[in-house]
Write an enzyme that holds these catalytic residues in place. Structure first.
Site, mmCIF file in Angstrom:
data_model
loop_
_atom_site.group_PDB
_atom_site.id
_atom_site.type_symbol
_atom_site.label_atom_id
_atom_site.label_comp_id
_atom_site.label_asym_id
_atom_site.label_seq_id
_atom_site.Cartn_x
_atom_site.Cartn_y
_atom_site.Cartn_z
ATOM 1 N N GLU A 57 25.576 42.994 11.771
ATOM 2 C CA GLU A 57 25.141 43.278 9.997
ATOM 3 C C GLU A 57 24.281 44.080 9.639
ATOM 4 O OE1 GLU A 57 24.468 40.012 13.918
ATOM 5 O OE2 GLU A 57 24.449 41.980 13.335
ATOM 6 N N THR A 169 57.238 46.051 42.061
ATOM 7 C CA THR A 169 56.333 47.059 41.309
ATOM 8 C C THR A 169 57.297 48.642 41.653
ATOM 9 O OG1 THR A 169 55.296 47.175 43.318
ATOM 10 C CG2 THR A 169 54.446 44.998 41.321
ATOM 11 N N SER A 176 58.644 53.873 41.326
ATOM 12 C CA SER A 176 57.941 53.258 40.364
ATOM 13 C C SER A 176 58.235 53.749 38.912
ATOM 14 C CB SER A 176 56.522 52.905 40.943
ATOM 15 O OG SER A 176 55.942 53.802 40.295
ATOM 16 N N ARG A 192 43.500 49.260 28.999
ATOM 17 C CA ARG A 192 43.093 49.932 29.932
ATOM 18 C C ARG A 192 42.239 51.125 28.761
ATOM 19 N NH1 ARG A 192 46.463 55.453 32.606
ATOM 20 N NH2 ARG A 192 47.789 53.676 34.279
ATOM 21 N N ARG A 215 46.010 57.166 27.548
ATOM 22 C CA ARG A 215 45.993 58.749 26.494
ATOM 23 C C ARG A 215 47.714 58.047 26.023
ATOM 24 N NH1 ARG A 215 47.017 59.417 32.196
ATOM 25 N NH2 ARG A 215 49.217 58.439 32.087
ATOM 26 N N SER A 230 37.085 52.773 51.808
ATOM 27 C CA SER A 230 36.996 52.141 52.375
ATOM 28 C C SER A 230 35.970 53.293 53.654
ATOM 29 C CB SER A 230 37.210 51.292 53.078
ATOM 30 O OG SER A 230 37.528 50.223 52.082
ATOM 31 N N LEU A 304 45.331 45.413 47.550
ATOM 32 C CA LEU A 304 44.262 45.501 47.355
ATOM 33 C C LEU A 304 43.789 44.055 45.932
ATOM 34 C CD1 LEU A 304 40.789 46.122 46.500
ATOM 35 C CD2 LEU A 304 42.331 47.650 45.538
#
Length: 366
Positions: A57, A169, A176, A192, A215, A230, A304
């Site tokens: 605004e 994948t 990959s 991202r 990038r 962990s 994960l």
């Protein structure tokens, strides 16, 4: 609420302005504003700037002033309720009132407990006509992360996966690069850039040594990198430390020497253990919410990915499918094995878009 075709056109312009702020405003919402006369003549436009700088605004009022336009009696089209509190900047509803506007059209109410209808009330109390709800669904999608954090304390989590048509994948040997094409990779970098934080796991760090920065598209900022590690196995010389951005490592245990080395490398460490010696992912997300992270972009391995999905922490899956058949390889997630199809995680399609030879699939968790 009386809404005209002209109102819709001008709100569409405000939403387009808000999209220009996608990579800029974190942790604030992306907001656009158009100030126009009743005949549709645009007097000023603007979108929210980086945190601590002017809101949409104010930018629109400044733009109108720089053009020499008188905004008295005009209408402001805003994609989010004007704020009513003193935060990093002053209340936008006061600025609109002092400018003597006659009407404000708002796409959606602000879910921030410090606002939540108060800006609308103050505008109405000052005699302005206020209409709410025009193009609300589009406005909500632009700020899904902000809305979720304000209403639940948790960030919106988007899981990105690049895979072959048969869901692999990577090859069994880990190769990959590159399953998907450059258009798909560029689009992935745009997602991202939109996020407040990119999240990955220690397995990806050790195997691929990625930078996980933006990038392939221009961006005014780099999102924070979050690593789930962990036992604090992240190498202090890992590539993820090269870009200039915060690196937050969440762990459950770790040797004091490892802690010291990672802190020296620039990492911020947070111990969030669960009873099994792993990182408590729910606690991690709650901590990110407290740190004002609106959107988390996950680029991790199948283990994960599965843990986040099983914990119910994923809101949306962003999948790039390449026209390849790999056969044996590494899958998207380590879910299962399931005993029944009724145990599968249900999704709802949001969007299917071709990108070069690939397909981009977006689906939300139901």
């Amino acid at each position: 609420m009386s809404i005209s075709d002209l109102d819709r056109t001008l709100m569409d312009q405000a939403l387009a302005l808000a999209r220009q702020a996608l990579w800029l405003t974190s942790p604030n919402p992306r907001v656009g504003c158009v100030i126009a006369r009743p005949d549709g003549t645009v007097l000023g436009t603007g979108h929210t700037q980086a945190a601590g700088q002017a809101h949409a605004e104010i930018m629109a009022l400044r733009d109108a002033q720089s053009r020499g336009h008188d905004v008295r009696g005009a209408t402001a089209y805003v994609t989010l309720e004007p704020c009513s509190h003193q935060g990093r900047t002053g209340p936008c509803c006061d600025a609109l009132m002092h400018a003597s506007l006659a009407r404000v059209v708002v796409a959606m109410e602000d879910p921030n407990p410090l606002v939540r209808g108060q800006g609308l009330q103050r505008l109405r109390a000052a005699g302005l006509q206020v209409d709410v709800g025009l193009c609300e669904a589009t406005a909500r999608e632009l700020n899904a992360g902000f809305i979720k954090r304000m209403t639940t304390g948790l960030p919106f989590v988007r899981m990105k996966i690049a895979a072959s048509l048969d869901g692999q994948t990577a090859l069994l040997n880990g190769v990959s690069q590159w399953i998907t094409s450059e258009p798909a990779r560029r689009d992935g970098h745009a997602w991202r850039a939109q996020a407040c934080a990119v999240l990955t796991g220690i397995g990806t760090v050790l195997e691929d040594d990625p930078q996980l920065d933006v990038r392939l598209v221009d961006t005014p900022r780099q999102p924070t990198l979050v690593v789930v590690d962990s036992r604090l196995e992240t190498p202090p010389r890992a590539a993820l430390f090269r870009p200039q951005r915060p690196v937050w490592i969440y762990h459950a245990s770790g040797a004091p020497t490892a802690e010291k080395a990672l802190i020296a490398a620039g990492a911020q460490l947070s111990a969030q253990p669960n009873p099994h010696g792993k990182v408590d992912l729910q606690a991690l997300m709650e901590d990110l919410g407290r740190r004002e992270v609106n959107e988390v972009h996950v680029e991790a391995g199948h283990k994960l990915n599965a843990s986040l999905l099983q914990a119910g922490l994923v809101d949306e899956v962003l999948v790039y499918l390449a026209p390849l058949l790999i056969g044996q390889g590494r899958g998207m997630t380590a879910l299962g094995p399931l005993e029944s199809l009724s145990d599968a995680l249900p999704l709802a399609w949001e969007d299917i878009t071709p990108l070069g030879p690939d397909l981009r699939l977006r689906a939300c968790l139901r």
